[in-house]
Design a protein around this motif. Structure first.
Motif, PDB file in Angstrom:
ATOM      1  N   ASP A  93       0.830  -1.216   0.000  1.00  0.00           N
ATOM      2  CA  ASP A  93       0.000   0.000   0.000  1.00  0.00           C
ATOM      3  C   ASP A  93       0.862   1.262   0.000  1.00  0.00           C
ATOM      4  N   GLU A  94       1.917   1.267   0.809  1.00  0.00           N
ATOM      5  CA  GLU A  94       2.814   2.426   0.860  1.00  0.00           C
ATOM      6  C   GLU A  94       3.529   2.628  -0.474  1.00  0.00           C
ATOM      7  N   THR A  95       3.902   1.534  -1.109  1.00  0.00           N
ATOM      8  CA  THR A  95       4.578   1.621  -2.404  1.00  0.00           C
ATOM      9  C   THR A  95       3.631   2.179  -3.460  1.00  0.00           C
ATOM     10  N   ILE A  96       2.412   1.666  -3.478  1.00  0.00           N
ATOM     11  CA  ILE A  96       1.420   2.165  -4.440  1.00  0.00           C
ATOM     12  C   ILE A  96       1.147   3.643  -4.190  1.00  0.00           C
ATOM     13  N   SER A  97       1.003   4.026  -2.934  1.00  0.00           N
ATOM     14  CA  SER A  97       0.763   5.440  -2.608  1.00  0.00           C
ATOM     15  C   SER A  97       1.907   6.309  -3.107  1.00  0.00           C
ATOM     16  N   PHE A  98       3.136   5.858  -2.892  1.00  0.00           N
ATOM     17  CA  PHE A  98       4.285   6.640  -3.354  1.00  0.00           C
ATOM     18  C   PHE A  98       4.278   6.780  -4.873  1.00  0.00           C
ATOM     19  N   ILE A  99       4.198   5.672  -5.581  1.00  0.00           N
ATOM     20  CA  ILE A  99       4.316   5.781  -7.035  1.00  0.00           C
ATOM     21  C   ILE A  99       3.156   6.581  -7.626  1.00  0.00           C
ATOM     22  N   ASN A 100       1.968   6.444  -7.044  1.00  0.00           N
ATOM     23  CA  ASN A 100       0.829   7.232  -7.522  1.00  0.00           C
ATOM     24  C   ASN A 100       0.956   8.714  -7.198  1.00  0.00           C
ATOM     25  N   SER A 101       1.804   9.051  -6.234  1.00  0.00           N
ATOM     26  CA  SER A 101       1.978  10.453  -5.851  1.00  0.00           C
ATOM     27  C   SER A 101       2.911  11.217  -6.792  1.00  0.00           C
ATOM     28  N   VAL A 102       3.649  10.495  -7.609  1.00  0.00           N
ATOM     29  CA  VAL A 102       4.607  11.134  -8.511  1.00  0.00           C
ATOM     30  C   VAL A 102       3.852  11.595  -9.759  1.00  0.00           C
ATOM     31  N   PRO A 103       3.863  12.886 -10.030  1.00  0.00           N
ATOM     32  CA  PRO A 103       3.109  13.386 -11.194  1.00  0.00           C
ATOM     33  C   PRO A 103       3.782  13.009 -12.516  1.00  0.00           C
ATOM     34  N   GLU A 104       2.971  12.902 -13.529  1.00  0.00           N
ATOM     35  CA  GLU A 104       3.490  12.557 -14.850  1.00  0.00           C
ATOM     36  C   GLU A 104       4.553  13.555 -15.305  1.00  0.00           C
ATOM     37  N   SER A 105       4.390  14.812 -14.918  1.00  0.00           N
ATOM     38  CA  SER A 105       5.346  15.850 -15.322  1.00  0.00           C
ATOM     39  C   SER A 105       6.757  15.594 -14.786  1.00  0.00           C
ATOM     40  N   ALA A 106       6.880  14.850 -13.697  1.00  0.00           N
ATOM     41  CA  ALA A 106       8.197  14.554 -13.123  1.00  0.00           C
ATOM     42  C   ALA A 106       9.028  13.644 -14.021  1.00  0.00           C
ATOM     43  N   PHE A 107       8.393  13.017 -14.999  1.00  0.00           N
ATOM     44  CA  PHE A 107       9.089  12.114 -15.918  1.00  0.00           C
ATOM     45  C   PHE A 107       9.545  12.822 -17.188  1.00  0.00           C
ATOM     46  N   ALA A 108       9.420  14.137 -17.234  1.00  0.00           N
ATOM     47  CA  ALA A 108       9.705  14.909 -18.452  1.00  0.00           C
ATOM     48  C   ALA A 108      11.111  14.671 -19.001  1.00  0.00           C
ATOM     49  N   ASN A 109      12.081  14.461 -18.121  1.00  0.00           N
ATOM     50  CA  ASN A 109      13.469  14.278 -18.567  1.00  0.00           C
ATOM     51  C   ASN A 109      13.934  12.828 -18.512  1.00  0.00           C
ATOM     52  N   ALA A 110      13.011  11.914 -18.327  1.00  0.00           N
ATOM     53  CA  ALA A 110      13.387  10.508 -18.160  1.00  0.00           C
ATOM     54  C   ALA A 110      14.123   9.937 -19.364  1.00  0.00           C
ATOM     55  N   ALA A 111      13.691  10.281 -20.551  1.00  0.00           N
ATOM     56  CA  ALA A 111      14.268   9.675 -21.765  1.00  0.00           C
ATOM     57  C   ALA A 111      15.769   9.890 -21.893  1.00  0.00           C
ATOM     58  N   GLY A 112      16.263  10.990 -21.424  1.00  0.00           N
ATOM     59  CA  GLY A 112      17.688  11.289 -21.565  1.00  0.00           C
ATOM     60  C   GLY A 112      18.553  10.797 -20.431  1.00  0.00           C
ATOM     61  N   LYS A 113      17.967  10.159 -19.474  1.00  0.00           N
ATOM     62  CA  LYS A 113      18.723   9.733 -18.284  1.00  0.00           C
ATOM     63  C   LYS A 113      19.614   8.522 -18.546  1.00  0.00           C
ATOM     64  N   THR A 114      20.692   8.480 -17.802  1.00  0.00           N
ATOM     65  CA  THR A 114      21.511   7.278 -17.692  1.00  0.00           C
ATOM     66  C   THR A 114      21.324   6.794 -16.264  1.00  0.00           C
ATOM     67  N   ILE A 115      20.957   5.545 -16.132  1.00  0.00           N
ATOM     68  CA  ILE A 115      20.695   4.967 -14.809  1.00  0.00           C
ATOM     69  C   ILE A 115      21.911   4.157 -14.386  1.00  0.00           C
ATOM     70  N   VAL A 116      22.422   4.485 -13.201  1.00  0.00           N
ATOM     71  CA  VAL A 116      23.541   3.742 -12.619  1.00  0.00           C
ATOM     72  C   VAL A 116      23.045   3.183 -11.293  1.00  0.00           C
ATOM     73  N   LEU A 117      23.033   1.877 -11.203  1.00  0.00           N
ATOM     74  CA  LEU A 117      22.545   1.225  -9.985  1.00  0.00           C
ATOM     75  C   LEU A 117      23.678   1.081  -8.974  1.00  0.00           C
ATOM     76  N   PRO A 118      23.379   1.283  -7.695  1.00  0.00           N
ATOM     77  CA  PRO A 118      24.430   1.209  -6.675  1.00  0.00           C
ATOM     78  C   PRO A 118      25.147  -0.138  -6.642  1.00  0.00           C
ATOM     79  N   PHE A 119      24.444  -1.208  -6.973  1.00  0.00           N
ATOM     80  CA  PHE A 119      25.045  -2.540  -6.919  1.00  0.00           C
ATOM     81  C   PHE A 119      25.671  -2.965  -8.256  1.00  0.00           C
ATOM     82  N   MET A 120      25.574  -2.088  -9.288  1.00  0.00           N
ATOM     83  CA  MET A 120      26.204  -2.340 -10.586  1.00  0.00           C
ATOM     84  C   MET A 120      26.765  -1.033 -11.150  1.00  0.00           C
TER      85      MET A 120
END
Length: 166
Positions: A93-120
């Motif tokens: 429930d907490e996870t769903i609440s968090f992800i639903n709280s993030v507005p679509e506009s916050a993803f505006a720059n997602a396409a250009g991102k490089t993701i670096v994971l802490p374990f890789m």
């Protein structure tokens, strides 16, 4: 064309709702058979695989960290100390609440991102690869494993319980 938001937030929220439904069925089964939550949450498909509790925790982590990384938000912290079905459902429930709280506009720059994971740290990924070829398959691996653990131990669930209403 789908957006990063459309391919993550509603998809993960729906799948996590179905995971909560599966856990409800597991809890009912445990109660009816007088099996402890501890026993049920400790179920494994193989000795070298993680137990049910970890499958649920990792599925939640996949969803929240994916959304956070793609939207430049901070995911909530969970201590990985759930010991009951009720505690796991609260985490979902907490996870769903968090992800639903993030507005679509916050993803505006997602396409250009490089993701670096802490374990890789030596394997940076484009946001597209991260979402479509790494994270989403991993998310569904843990959901499916949770389903399989419950089903293989007698919980009466089927494909409709996994997929949900169409």
């Amino acid at each position: 064309m789908f957006s990063y938001y459309q391919l993550s937030v509603p998809v993960y929220a729906r799948a996590l709702q179905q995971l909560a439904h599966l856990l409800d069925k597991g809890a009912d089964f445990a109660l009816s058979k007088k099996v402890s939550d501890e026993t049920m949450l400790g179920l494994r498909l193989a000795p070298d695989m993680l137990p049910l509790v970890k499958q649920v925790q990792i599925a939640c982590d996949n969803a929240k960290f994916c959304v956070a990384r793609l939207s430049d938000t901070t995911a909530p912290k969970h201590d990985d100390n759930e010991k009951t079905f009720a505690e796991l459902k609260k985490r979902i429930d907490e996870t769903i609440s968090f992800i639903n709280s993030v507005p679509e506009s916050a993803f505006a720059n997602a396409a250009g991102k490089t993701i670096v994971l802490p374990f890789m740290p030596d394997k940076p990924m484009s946001a597209e690869f991260y979402l479509l070829s790494f994270l989403t398959p991993n998310f569904y691996f843990h959901l499916t494993t949770a389903y399989d653990l419950l089903r293989s131990n007698g919980v009466e669930i089927g494909k409709a319980d996994y997929i949900g209403e169409v």
